[in-house]
Design an enzyme around this catalytic site. Structure first.
Site, PDB file in Angstrom:
ATOM      1  N   ASP A   1       0.888  -1.260  -0.204  1.00  0.00           N
ATOM      2  CA  ASP A   1      -0.116   0.221   0.205  1.00  0.00           C
ATOM      3  C   ASP A   1       0.739   0.964  -0.122  1.00  0.00           C
ATOM      4  O   ASP A   1       1.951   1.130   0.791  1.00  0.00           O
ATOM      5  CB  ASP A   1      -0.823  -0.014   1.062  1.00  0.00           C
ATOM      6  CG  ASP A   1      -1.638   1.112   1.376  1.00  0.00           C
ATOM      7  OD1 ASP A   1      -2.969   0.186   0.618  1.00  0.00           O
ATOM      8  OD2 ASP A   1      -1.996   2.162   1.765  1.00  0.00           O
TER       9      ASP A   1
ATOM     10  N   GLU B   1       2.155  -0.389  -4.573  1.00  0.00           N
ATOM     11  CA  GLU B   1       1.229   0.857  -5.015  1.00  0.00           C
ATOM     12  C   GLU B   1       1.605   2.495  -5.644  1.00  0.00           C
ATOM     13  O   GLU B   1       2.162   2.846  -4.297  1.00  0.00           O
ATOM     14  CB  GLU B   1      -0.136   1.025  -4.058  1.00  0.00           C
ATOM     15  CG  GLU B   1      -1.241   1.715  -4.950  1.00  0.00           C
ATOM     16  CD  GLU B   1      -2.248   2.733  -3.588  1.00  0.00           C
ATOM     17  OE1 GLU B   1      -3.470   2.787  -3.545  1.00  0.00           O
ATOM     18  OE2 GLU B   1      -1.855   2.013  -2.351  1.00  0.00           O
TER      19      GLU B   1
END
Ligand code: NOJ
Length: 538
Positions: free
Chosen positions: A203, A266
């Site tokens: 993330d 990401e």
């Protein structure tokens, strides 16, 4: 896929499951791990190779699992550790891979680390998070903004300092300059890797390191009225710092302690900055997510330019990847329009690089309008009315025409799409001309033609609304022609060839048709051309 194939992530198709919305088995209206186990046969029928799960760890769920309070447990909402172990085994038995979401940038404010850190200035964990004294006016230490609205700093009365959170106040950022934090997260990774997970999607990986001096971010001269307020300032000092690459190399070393694992990052950055996340000598993430298709104007020429820019920017040996949708962005079917979903799918699955599918896109699921009293997403709650809400792309998977679409026996946590009675897995699988049947045919053809997986990408000049390219390998050449337009188009190009046939059309009604140097495309039609395949009749 062969076990022990270190290239599996290059050749495979990834599929993102948003666990809350995939399949509920315990009747609470929220999806769970047993639901994913139950639905594995569907994923193998579809033909994907790897499943990425959004977070399943204990969490107060303020940001639906991206606020983790225990990195090595399973939230009871999703099941137990036994369920997880069973899931790993079932996924592997099905010949698939399992990717977990790693959220190292921030924890929940309920994580014991933060509770300790907050308890006193001299707590040994204090420096695991980012604390600063108030600015000269007593306000926040600098002008950094939270992506979910307001200042990125929250004042802590007890200690008289502010802590930093790039997202919600309930998601304090960890201090990745602290070696103890790094070690703690690397140990978390090992726990899951030892359990057999095949990699991580990390993330907001470009957020991990912040400017050492916490300098003010500059204003964004290109801010557009109506866009979310955090875009008023750039993130020059709060993200994408040079030292982040050292951290990613360390993470990669951790995944490399185990065989055949993958690290996906990401990263929302322009392509020239994105490619730095492959790391020096490709020692960074194997696949920094390429989100360029999520924000492009949907036209043949803009998509052609993105592909060219990306192919050019990739460092030697770096493996490309493409994404059309995820749990943060409006559904592709709504972005490009329902008539273009076939073209979009054909693009995703024939470009050079690993494709990641978002659950439900293979059904043509659309962005759902969410009534104000049904909003769950904290982004929409904090910054209402600008269309940033993410609930509309997270609605329950549409399995059947039954009550609650076969997703649950209870009222689902988000409303179902109105079209679920007609557009669901059961009805679309039964219809040979459906978008789902098309996805299956496309994935099957990709398996049949190694040039679609390993071949080079060769752009072919075309005009108007048609995007034309070849994929070439020692196995042969495939030609892909995609009509982004709403009018028929005719292409005459030497690339079309004289001995090619249509292997697949987005309308699935032209297989085997010979092309003779010229190709007629209907509105919104895409085709894959190649030498006739040796197939069984039927
Ligand atoms: C990116 C995730 O994809 C998104 O869903 C989440 O809200 C933010 N990171 C914060 O963790």
């Amino acid at each position: 896929m062969d076990q022990g194939d270190s290239d599996w992530w290059r050749h495979g198709i990834f599929y993102q499951v948003y666990p809350r919305s995939f399949q509920d088995t315990d009747g609470d209206g929220v999806g769970d791990l047993r639901g994913i186990i139950e639905r594995l046969p569907y994923l193998t029928r579809l033909g994907v190779d790897a499943i990425w799960l959004s977070p399943i760890f204990p969490s107060p769920m303020v940001d639906f699992g991206y606020d983790i309070s225990d990195y090595t447990g399973i939230d009871p909402l999703f099941g137990t550790m036994e369920d997880f172990d069973e899931l790993v085994a079932a996924v592997h038995d099905a010949g698939l891979k399992l990717i977990l979401d790693l959220v190292p940038n921030h924890t929940s404010d309920q994580h014991p680390w933060f509770i300790e850190a907050k308890s006193a200035r001299d707590n040994p964990r204090r420096d695991w998070y980012i604390w600063r004294d108030p600015g000269p006016d007593g306000g926040p230490p600098n002008n950094w903004l939270s992506e979910f609205g307001g200042s990125a700093w929250t004042y802590d009365e007890t200690s008289g300092q502010y802590y930093y959170h790039a997202f919600l106040a309930q998601q304090p950022d960890l201090n990745w300059r602290n070696p103890a934090v790094r070690e703690a997260i690397y140990e978390v990774m090992r726990v899951w890797l030892r359990k057999g997970v095949d990699g991580f999607r990390v993330d907001v990986i470009w957020h991990l390191i912040k400017d050492a001096d916490f300098r003010d971010n500059p204003p964004n001269p290109h801010y557009l009225e109506g866009r979310p307020p955090h875009e008023k300032i750039l993130t020059q000092y709060s993200t994408d710092q040079a030292e982040v690459h050292e951290v990613i190399t360390e993470m990669r070393r951790v995944t490399d302690e185990f065989d055949d694992r993958v690290l996906i990052g990401e990263v929302y950055l322009p392509l020239h900055r994105l490619v730095a996340y492959y790391g020096n000598d490709l020692r960074g993430a194997q696949m920094p997510f390429n989100f360029a298709l999520l924000s492009t104007l949907w036209s043949a020429r803009s998509v052609e330019k993105i592909i060219a820019d990306y192919e050019k920017a990739l460092p030697p040996g770096a493996w490309p990847n493409w994404v059309l949708g995820n749990h943060d962005r409006p559904r592709v079917a709504s972005r490009v329009g329902p008539a273009q979903v076939g073209v979009a799918a054909m693009l995703l699955l024939t470009l050079r690089g690993t494709p990641t599918l978002y659950y439900g896109d293979e059904l043509g699921m659309r962005q759902q309008p969410i009534a104000p009293d049904q909003v769950r997403d904290p982004f929409e709650k904090n910054v209402p009315g600008l269309g940033v809400g993410r609930d509309g792309c997270r609605t329950p998977m549409q399995w059947s025409a039954e009550r609650y679409a076969g997703f649950s026996t209870a009222q689902p946590w988000l409303p179902l799409a109105h079209d679920f009675a007609s557009d669901n897995v059961a009805s679309l699988e039964a219809d040979p001309a459906s978008i789902l049947s098309f996805y299956k045919a496309l994935i099957a053809l990709r398996r049949q033609l190694p040039q679609l997986v390993r071949g080079s990408y060769e752009p072919v000049g075309a005009h108007g609304d048609v995007l034309l390219y070849r994929r070439r390998s020692v196995d042969g050449v495939a030609v892909i022609a995609l009509n982004f337009g709403t009018a028929p188009a005719t292409i005459t190009s030497s690339a079309i060839g004289f001995s090619n046939v249509i292997l697949l059309s987005t309308f699935m009604d032209r297989q085997g048709e010979k092309v003779e140097g010229m190709l007629d495309l209907r509105a919104n039609e895409g085709v894959i051309l190649g030498p006739p395949q040796h197939q069984d009749d039927g």
